[in-house]
Design an enzyme around this catalytic site. Sequence first.
Site, mmCIF file in Angstrom:
data_model
loop_
_atom_site.group_PDB
_atom_site.id
_atom_site.type_symbol
_atom_site.label_atom_id
_atom_site.label_comp_id
_atom_site.label_asym_id
_atom_site.label_seq_id
_atom_site.Cartn_x
_atom_site.Cartn_y
_atom_site.Cartn_z
ATOM 1 N N ASP A 59 -6.511 1.135 0.773
ATOM 2 C CA ASP A 59 -6.551 1.354 2.223
ATOM 3 C C ASP A 59 -7.931 0.923 2.721
ATOM 4 O O ASP A 59 -8.731 0.364 1.974
ATOM 5 C CB ASP A 59 -6.233 2.813 2.566
ATOM 6 N N LYS B 76 0.835 -1.206 0.000
ATOM 7 C CA LYS B 76 0.000 0.000 0.000
ATOM 8 C C LYS B 76 0.868 1.254 0.000
ATOM 9 O O LYS B 76 0.645 2.181 -0.779
ATOM 10 C CB LYS B 76 -0.921 0.009 1.237
#
Length: 207
Positions: free
Chosen positions: A137, A119
Amino acid sequence: MNEKAQKILKELASLYPDAQPALKFNSPYELLVAVILSAQCTDERVNKVTEVLFKEHNTPEKMLNLSQSELEKYIFSCGFYHNKAAHILSASRDILEKYDGVVPDTLEQLKTLAGVGQKTANVVYAVAFGGDAIAVDTHVFRVSNRLGLAEGKTPAKVEEGLCTVLPKNEWSKAHHYLIYHGRRVCHSQRPDCANCTLKDLCNFYKK
Ligand code: SF4
């Protein structure tokens, strides 16, 4: 792109034409540190912490002047400060030793940095370097699943689904749109479905 994805993307673009990252940064390195700090923490809190931290420690060299415990004092309020400090220091060390002090600009290289996961690498690649990537997320994960835009039990699965259904040049923008929608309308606990202009396209609402 299928018709549903097209409609969702169009609506999100009209709802959030100015969608952009909320984290404040002045360099790829600052963004990298801010993204590491943002795990399980609000962007507002991270911005307050980095405003102080970056005055003296805004490069890998300067960051490494801090010991683990000194850095922890700066970032304590972001939560998980012990792990976050360790990740920031190890990533800084790698940037210095492997990349001559410059944050690398490819996804593959970003992912080689200690403490940098998928991420974080995706956000830095897309936001700092204008690359095509979708960082999944908590908001992107939830909203994508609820809408049925991309379904999956893990962020990796949702990322794969989004990358399949959306054109590459929209990945980065879609990431910001979905975050905005998650923050403003499709809340984790009480999604405001009654006022959501995507409800006719939403699997969760239809159920
Ligand atoms: S209809 Fe409800 S669940 Fe679906 S995207 Fe909108 S707020 Fe989220």
